[in-house]
Structures are given as C-alpha cells and as structure tokens.
Design an enzyme around this catalytic site. Structure first.
Site, PDB file in Angstrom:
ATOM      1  N   GLY A   5       0.656  -1.145   0.081  1.00 38.57           N
ATOM      2  CA  GLY A   5       0.016  -0.025  -0.226  1.00 38.57           C
ATOM      3  C   GLY A   5       0.811   1.324   0.215  1.00 38.57           C
ATOM      4  O   GLY A   5       2.117   1.204   0.191  1.00 38.57           O
ATOM      5  N   CYS A   6       0.085   2.493  -0.211  1.00 38.54           N
ATOM      6  CA  CYS A   6       1.004   3.749  -0.237  1.00 38.54           C
ATOM      7  C   CYS A   6       1.473   4.025   0.878  1.00 38.54           C
ATOM      8  O   CYS A   6       2.826   4.570   1.164  1.00 38.54           O
ATOM      9  CB  CYS A   6       0.089   4.813  -1.027  1.00 38.54           C
ATOM     10  N   TYR A   7       0.650   4.060   1.990  1.00 38.75           N
ATOM     11  CA  TYR A   7       1.013   4.341   3.360  1.00 38.75           C
ATOM     12  C   TYR A   7       2.219   3.650   4.014  1.00 38.75           C
ATOM     13  O   TYR A   7       3.251   3.790   4.312  1.00 38.75           O
ATOM     14  CB  TYR A   7      -0.019   4.270   4.666  1.00 38.75           C
ATOM     15  N   THR A   8       1.982   2.343   3.502  1.00 39.02           N
ATOM     16  CA  THR A   8       2.895   1.361   3.949  1.00 39.02           C
ATOM     17  C   THR A   8       4.328   1.441   3.237  1.00 39.02           C
ATOM     18  O   THR A   8       5.469   1.282   3.889  1.00 39.02           O
ATOM     19  CB  THR A   8       2.524  -0.150   3.937  1.00 39.02           C
TER      20      THR A   8
END
Length: 350
Positions: free
Chosen positions: A149-152
């Site tokens: 994911g993007c945040y991760t």
C-alpha cells in the site's frame, strides 16, 4: 512485448498503470478491465487518453484474460483477487495484486483488520510482498506478488535501514502520515467531496487504520521480532502524495547516540544504489511536489539530541510508487527486464 491486463482499469491506480505502460518499451495493455464501464471507450472515462488509447473497456473475466496476457494487475478492492486466484490461473499468468489480500501472512490478522473472510488462504504463504528495494530477489521468481500500500511503502522504506541496523528502538516508533485524496480511491464518498476536504486537514482511522499491521509485520522482519507501533493517517486537500513523519528513540552504544554520519551511512548502505530512493542532504526535507507523478521516494532525517530521538521523513506519490509505479517495477523484476523500464518519470513540480 509483455502483454498486460488490468482489472480495475478505471480506478485511479488502474488508470495510472495504463498511463505508465503506454510509455513502457517492453509492455503493452491488451485488456482494460472494468465492471462499471464495459463496452465504453476507455478514453471517454479518462479524457487524457483521447487519441492515445482507442480500446473499449472489457469485463473482468479473469480466465479469458489469462489466455491472452502474460501478467494481470488487479487494482481492485480487498477480497476480489483472493476470490479469483487459483492454481490453474497461476500456471498461465503472473498476478500483481494491488489490494491487501496477500500482504499479511497471518490470515487471522487480515480478517480482523479488514473484516472479511479470506477466500484463498492457501496462497498467502507463496505470495511475495512486493516492496522492490527490500524483496527484489524473492520477487524475481514469484507468480503472485502482493503490491504494498501507499502508506506502508512510504512508512516502511523511511525507517527500514535504521530498524535493520538497530540504530533505533522500533518499539518507540510513531508514524504520522499525510495523504492526498486520491488515496481513498475513485468511489463516491461524502467524506471525500470537495467541500468536505478543501481547506481542512483531518486524522482518520486513529489507532485502527488497516495499514498498521502491514507496517508492523514488515518492519518486524527487519527488527527480527514482532513490533507494535503507532500509525496515524491524515487526509489533506491535495490530489496525490504521501508524506510520512516518523519518530523513534535512538539506540545508544556505550552510552553514546549514533551520529548523523552513522545514520546517513545506514541509509546509503541499503539505498545508495537504488535509483528510486533519494537520500536528501543535511537540512533538506522531503516535499510531496518533488516526487509528484514519479516513482521516487525522497527521505530526510534530523537527530534531536535534546530528546535522544530521530525524526525521519519520507514522501512518495501515492498513485505511482505507492501503487501503479511499484506494480510496474514488480512486473519488470518478475520478467527479468530492466527494473526501471517505463518508470524514469521526472517529477512534476507544479
């Protein structure tokens, strides 16, 4: 040419995959899959593709798609890819899944945080977590890649070298992250309307955001132990971008804190040869506009000697390195071609 199919091509991430592959020297999109827009011109949904893509959207018949492509990107909500994948499919085609279906190795954690039953737990162990700069060797032989994911992606890469080298106490790690609205997807939601988002900034998913266990799991591998950390996301009024600011207590050696030179050496050890990770100079901190539209990760840091802590900062474009760009980077690795193919995108400053 690598023939690609996209399930969910009319979402933000799916359209970004299409945009990147149109400039790829060794790949082409032959199947624009979309449940909502079957038989409609792809360029009628995203006008930037006018006179560039003349294809119509097809359905998401993955079995038929698998007979016509070499790789399938599933840019879909959680649960769909797991409901479709099977052994016969993976014998025919490689799959890069942009959902969370195969990111977490513990099915019970997935079901707890995502609140749905996992439909294909037998493939969880095989799936490779597609964080390219960390798992490159595993990705090379994979049939099924779980695109992070993007945040991760931003949160993990910003802290990874310091966790791996034991320069910080990972149990003290706190992550505050800001995201543009496109991170929530293209679906209509009241909370994402212009008047709800403009001229405002708000935290959400406080202590409950489902990217938390993904960050904990991956940084736990780096630390060699299970981790628990605080992750708080915020929605800000911009289209795209992630900025993560992370705080942790530095680990003393013989009663002495690591120096800035030692911190920089750790980053250089892991990222010094990585094209897409840029370690910023002293006193230079990441800004979302300097990575917009690109596959770059910009990372900066500052030691706070007064508190014995370090502030790490990272930024990415959530739709590129945080989704489509990383997916294409994974494809390049899986097919043994130049990892940077189609991805040398200069960031847009405005």
């Amino acid at each position: 040419m690598i023939k690609a199919g996209i399930i969910g091509s009319t979402g933000y991430a799916g359209a970004e995959i299409a945009r990147i592959l149109l400039g790829h020297p060794e790949a082409e999109v032959v199947w624009y899959g979309s449940r909502s827009y079957v038989d409609e011109e792809f360029s009628s949904i995203f006008g930037n593709f006018l006179n560039i893509v003349d294809a119509k959207c097809l359905d998401d018949n993955i079995e038929e798609m698998a007979s016509k492509v070499d790789v399938i990107f599933t840019a879909t909500p959680q649960g769909l890819c797991a409901s479709l994948v099977n052994e016969d499919l993976l014998k025919k085609v490689k799959i890069i899944d942009l959902s969370a279906d195969f990111r977490l190795k513990d099915v019970s954690i997935y079901e707890k945080w995502y609140k749905i039953e996992h439909k294909a737990p037998s493939f969880i162990e095989e799936a490779v977590y597609g964080l390219c700069e960390v798992n490159r060797d595993k990705i090379k032989g994979a049939r099924l890649v779980a695109n992070p994911g993007c945040y991760t992606t931003c949160s993990i890469l910003t802290a990874y070298p310091l966790v791996k080298e034991g320069l910080i106490d990972p149990d003290t790690l706190i992550i505050d992250a800001l995201s543009g609205v496109s991170g929530a997807g293209r679906g209509a939601k009241v909370a994402n309307l212009y008047c709800e988002v403009n001229e405002s900034c708000k935290p959400y998913g406080v202590a409950t955001h489902r990217h938390t266990p993904e960050i904990e799991e991956q940084l736990g591998y780096a630390a060699g132990k299970e981790l628990t950390l605080n992750f708080t996301p915020h929605l800000v009024p911009m289209n795209r971008g992630i900025l993560a600011t992370e705080y942790a207590t530095l680990t003393k050696k013989n009663g002495v804190l690591p120096t800035a030179q030692e911190i920089r050496a750790a980053y250089e050890k892991y990222y010094g040869k990585e094209l897409f990770i840029r370690i910023l100079g002293d006193g230079v901190y990441p800004e979302t506009r300097w990575v917009q539209g690109s596959n770059f990760v910009d990372i900066g840091f500052k030691i706070d000697e007064r508190t014995g802590r370090i502030i790490m900062m990272g930024t990415i474009d959530n739709l590129v390195k945080g989704a489509a760009g990383q997916a294409v980077q994974n494809m390049n690795i899986m097919f043994g071609i130049d990892e940077t193919s189609g991805l040398k995108l200069v960031p847009k400053s405005l």
